[in-house]
Design a protein around this motif. Structure first.
Motif, PDB file in Angstrom:
ATOM      1  N   PRO A  90       0.782  -1.235   0.000  1.00  0.00           N
ATOM      2  CA  PRO A  90       0.000   0.000   0.000  1.00  0.00           C
ATOM      3  C   PRO A  90       0.813   1.283   0.000  1.00  0.00           C
ATOM      4  O   PRO A  90       0.262   2.349  -0.193  1.00  0.00           O
ATOM      5  N   VAL A  91       2.128   1.231   0.261  1.00  0.00           N
ATOM      6  CA  VAL A  91       2.954   2.430   0.234  1.00  0.00           C
ATOM      7  C   VAL A  91       4.145   2.183  -0.682  1.00  0.00           C
ATOM      8  O   VAL A  91       4.843   1.181  -0.540  1.00  0.00           O
ATOM      9  N   ARG A  92       4.387   3.095  -1.598  1.00  0.00           N
ATOM     10  CA  ARG A  92       5.482   2.942  -2.553  1.00  0.00           C
ATOM     11  C   ARG A  92       6.447   4.109  -2.386  1.00  0.00           C
ATOM     12  O   ARG A  92       6.050   5.224  -2.073  1.00  0.00           O
ATOM     13  N   GLU A  93       7.736   3.835  -2.634  1.00  0.00           N
ATOM     14  CA  GLU A  93       8.746   4.889  -2.509  1.00  0.00           C
ATOM     15  C   GLU A  93       9.911   4.620  -3.459  1.00  0.00           C
ATOM     16  O   GLU A  93      10.375   3.489  -3.584  1.00  0.00           O
ATOM     17  N   ILE A  94      10.367   5.675  -4.106  1.00  0.00           N
ATOM     18  CA  ILE A  94      11.588   5.650  -4.909  1.00  0.00           C
ATOM     19  C   ILE A  94      12.470   6.786  -4.414  1.00  0.00           C
ATOM     20  O   ILE A  94      12.004   7.910  -4.205  1.00  0.00           O
ATOM     21  N   VAL A  95      13.742   6.487  -4.197  1.00  0.00           N
ATOM     22  CA  VAL A  95      14.699   7.459  -3.678  1.00  0.00           C
ATOM     23  C   VAL A  95      15.715   7.811  -4.761  1.00  0.00           C
ATOM     24  O   VAL A  95      16.272   6.927  -5.407  1.00  0.00           O
ATOM     25  N   ASN A  96      15.940   9.094  -4.932  1.00  0.00           N
ATOM     26  CA  ASN A  96      16.859   9.652  -5.926  1.00  0.00           C
ATOM     27  C   ASN A  96      16.434   9.305  -7.350  1.00  0.00           C
ATOM     28  O   ASN A  96      17.210   8.800  -8.172  1.00  0.00           O
ATOM     29  N   ALA A  97      15.181   9.654  -7.631  1.00  0.00           N
ATOM     30  CA  ALA A  97      14.665   9.524  -8.993  1.00  0.00           C
ATOM     31  C   ALA A  97      15.287  10.549  -9.928  1.00  0.00           C
ATOM     32  O   ALA A  97      15.136  10.430 -11.148  1.00  0.00           O
ATOM     33  N   TRP A  98      15.999  11.541  -9.390  1.00  0.00           N
ATOM     34  CA  TRP A  98      16.649  12.517 -10.272  1.00  0.00           C
ATOM     35  C   TRP A  98      17.662  11.840 -11.191  1.00  0.00           C
ATOM     36  O   TRP A  98      17.956  12.348 -12.270  1.00  0.00           O
ATOM     37  N   LYS A  99      18.168  10.696 -10.773  1.00  0.00           N
ATOM     38  CA  LYS A  99      19.118   9.964 -11.598  1.00  0.00           C
ATOM     39  C   LYS A  99      18.419   9.204 -12.725  1.00  0.00           C
ATOM     40  O   LYS A  99      19.060   8.827 -13.705  1.00  0.00           O
ATOM     41  N   SER A 100      17.120   8.977 -12.578  1.00  0.00           N
ATOM     42  CA  SER A 100      16.379   8.121 -13.488  1.00  0.00           C
ATOM     43  C   SER A 100      15.364   8.858 -14.335  1.00  0.00           C
ATOM     44  O   SER A 100      15.044   8.415 -15.437  1.00  0.00           O
ATOM     45  N   SER A 101      14.831   9.956 -13.827  1.00  0.00           N
ATOM     46  CA  SER A 101      13.729  10.668 -14.465  1.00  0.00           C
ATOM     47  C   SER A 101      14.140  12.075 -14.862  1.00  0.00           C
ATOM     48  O   SER A 101      14.591  12.862 -14.022  1.00  0.00           O
ATOM     49  N   ASN A 102      13.941  12.435 -16.114  1.00  0.00           N
ATOM     50  CA  ASN A 102      14.236  13.791 -16.571  1.00  0.00           C
ATOM     51  C   ASN A 102      13.357  14.825 -15.890  1.00  0.00           C
ATOM     52  O   ASN A 102      13.796  15.927 -15.560  1.00  0.00           O
ATOM     53  N   LEU A 103      12.100  14.467 -15.691  1.00  0.00           N
ATOM     54  CA  LEU A 103      11.157  15.409 -15.103  1.00  0.00           C
ATOM     55  C   LEU A 103      11.495  15.686 -13.638  1.00  0.00           C
ATOM     56  O   LEU A 103      11.508  16.838 -13.191  1.00  0.00           O
ATOM     57  N   VAL A 134       6.964   9.430  -3.128  1.00  0.00           N
ATOM     58  CA  VAL A 134       6.183   8.656  -2.173  1.00  0.00           C
ATOM     59  C   VAL A 134       4.740   8.573  -2.642  1.00  0.00           C
ATOM     60  O   VAL A 134       4.145   9.581  -3.021  1.00  0.00           O
ATOM     61  N   TRP A 135       4.186   7.370  -2.584  1.00  0.00           N
ATOM     62  CA  TRP A 135       2.841   7.113  -3.122  1.00  0.00           C
ATOM     63  C   TRP A 135       2.063   6.290  -2.101  1.00  0.00           C
ATOM     64  O   TRP A 135       2.342   5.112  -1.891  1.00  0.00           O
ATOM     65  N   LYS A 136       1.076   6.941  -1.458  1.00  0.00           N
ATOM     66  CA  LYS A 136       0.178   6.231  -0.542  1.00  0.00           C
ATOM     67  C   LYS A 136      -1.074   5.829  -1.317  1.00  0.00           C
ATOM     68  O   LYS A 136      -1.792   6.684  -1.839  1.00  0.00           O
ATOM     69  N   LEU A 137      -1.326   4.542  -1.358  1.00  0.00           N
ATOM     70  CA  LEU A 137      -2.477   4.054  -2.100  1.00  0.00           C
ATOM     71  C   LEU A 137      -3.770   4.260  -1.315  1.00  0.00           C
ATOM     72  O   LEU A 137      -3.756   4.366  -0.082  1.00  0.00           O
ATOM     73  N   PRO A 138      -4.902   4.322  -2.010  1.00  0.00           N
ATOM     74  CA  PRO A 138      -6.188   4.495  -1.321  1.00  0.00           C
ATOM     75  C   PRO A 138      -6.499   3.319  -0.401  1.00  0.00           C
ATOM     76  O   PRO A 138      -6.006   2.201  -0.599  1.00  0.00           O
ATOM     77  N   VAL A 272       9.215  14.671  -2.612  1.00  0.00           N
ATOM     78  CA  VAL A 272       9.880  15.221  -1.433  1.00  0.00           C
ATOM     79  C   VAL A 272      11.338  15.505  -1.792  1.00  0.00           C
ATOM     80  O   VAL A 272      12.035  14.635  -2.312  1.00  0.00           O
ATOM     81  N   LEU A 273      11.782  16.721  -1.501  1.00  0.00           N
ATOM     82  CA  LEU A 273      13.137  17.145  -1.846  1.00  0.00           C
ATOM     83  C   LEU A 273      13.878  17.533  -0.579  1.00  0.00           C
ATOM     84  O   LEU A 273      13.424  18.401   0.174  1.00  0.00           O
ATOM     85  N   HIS A 274      15.015  16.888  -0.342  1.00  0.00           N
ATOM     86  CA  HIS A 274      15.856  17.191   0.822  1.00  0.00           C
ATOM     87  C   HIS A 274      17.113  17.906   0.340  1.00  0.00           C
ATOM     88  O   HIS A 274      17.870  17.360  -0.480  1.00  0.00           O
ATOM     89  N   TYR A 275      17.335  19.114   0.856  1.00  0.00           N
ATOM     90  CA  TYR A 275      18.494  19.905   0.471  1.00  0.00           C
ATOM     91  C   TYR A 275      19.436  20.106   1.657  1.00  0.00           C
ATOM     92  O   TYR A 275      18.985  20.147   2.816  1.00  0.00           O
ATOM     93  N   ILE A 276      20.742  20.258   1.369  1.00  0.00           N
ATOM     94  CA  ILE A 276      21.744  20.495   2.398  1.00  0.00           C
ATOM     95  C   ILE A 276      22.639  21.663   1.997  1.00  0.00           C
ATOM     96  O   ILE A 276      22.740  22.004   0.815  1.00  0.00           O
TER      97      ILE A 276
END
Length: 336
Positions: A90-103, A134-138, A272-276
């Protein structure tokens, strides 16, 4: 410098992002951020852009990566080929999609967004620490227990205080029904000598909670950080309904979490974007935990390498060179 400016303008043109202008990070917003631990920014993304990102989420969770490069983490795996979403995940997550997705890269590495972060935090430069899709399903997308981002981000670096910030952008209308973000108001100002000494990501665990217990960590930490005479009702839990494309920006030390998605049909997707800060170094004692420790190289164990932590913006511009990881990443996309 002129070449760098031209490059950034050209690579940004494929996705016009109405990122916060300087006027939106007002002095009153900055005061509210450090007082309450978070602020709301309206209309960071348009509805059309949110729709594009929702489509992009579906592609990503099917394993369709623009760059043919896997993200750093991918839970719990693919959506089925029939486009169905199974109830056992029911909960999905991908971390550092900036490496994989142009958008995702276009948003996460936006210099305009980086400038806004610098203005809010008073930094001279900013790097991307990580992104999360992050994707919370219904009807069951699980709760996220209250936690501090600092435990698994800020505490890995030196100097530690006020070295990271998080931007939470819902791609669907979010409220209590489908699991909007909640905050323990002002909890970043609780006794810092207590929580700044927690070094392990285990201290930040936010899995395993249910609808009745996801706030428990806030109640426990309130007692630990002050005294046993403090009452639970002294904690103010704050949440607001937020439309798709607006954003919550929160402090590294503020306690936050979210209830489950109990709505029968509505999804709750968020980027979600985490900056340092751009000038941080890895801590050495103890060594960084596994999440960020994977980026420590023996050749220079305290250095944050640009390929892992792209430099998004620098006030003076001298660090933003055309060969930076962020520029290379976006230039590569623009040439395809």
């Amino acid at each position: 410098l002129n070449l760098m400016v031209k490059l950034i303008l050209s690579i940004s043109s494929f996705f016009i992002l109405p990122i916060i202008s300087s006027s939106k990070i007002s002095s009153s917003s900055r005061r509210a951020f450090f007082r309450d631990g978070y602020i709301l920014i309206d209309e960071l993304l348009s509805e059309n852009e949110c729709d594009e990102l929702r489509k992009e989420f579906f592609k990503l969770f099917q394993g369709d990566f623009d760059t043919h490069i896997y993200p750093d983490e991918w839970y719990p795996g693919r959506i089925s080929s029939s486009n169905s979403i199974t109830k056992d995940t029911p909960v999905r997550e991908i971390v550092n999609a900036w490496k994989s997705s142009n958008l995702v890269a276009a948003i996460a590495l936006s210099p305009r967004l980086g400038r806004s972060v610098c203005e809010l935090m008073g930094w001279s430069g900013v790097r991307l620490a990580q992104d999360d899709c992050v994707w919370k399903l219904p009807d069951g997308g699980g709760p996220v227990a209250f936690h501090r981002d600092a435990n698994y981000i800020s505490n890995q670096f030196l100097p530690r205080d006020d070295n990271s910030v998080t931007i939470w952008i819902p791609l669907d209308y979010a409220d209590q029904t489908n699991g909007v973000l909640e905050y323990a108001l002002g909890s970043h100002r609780w006794c810092k000598n207590y929580f700044k000494n927690e070094h392990s990501v285990d201290d930040a665990s936010f899995h395993g909670a249910d609808a009745n217990s996801y706030r428990n960590a806030a109640l426990i930490e309130k007692k630990k950080s002050y005294s046993s005479q403090d009452k639970e009702d002294q904690i103010v839990f704050s949440s607001i309904s937020i439309k798709a494309g607006s954003a919550l920006i929160h402090h590294q030390d503020v306690l936050h979490g979210s209830p489950p998605n109990i709505h029968p049909t509505r999804h709750r997707r968020a980027l979600v974007l985490h900056y340092i800060r751009h000038d941080l170094r890895f801590r050495t004692h103890p060594i960084p935990d596994y999440i960020y420790g994977r980026y420590v190289l023996h050749s220079d164990p305290q250095r944050l390498f640009d390929d892992f932590f792209p430099l998004v913006f620098s006030i003076d511009g001298k660090h933003l060179i055309p060969t930076s990881a962020a520029s290379r990443r976006l230039q590569w996309r623009n040439q395809r």
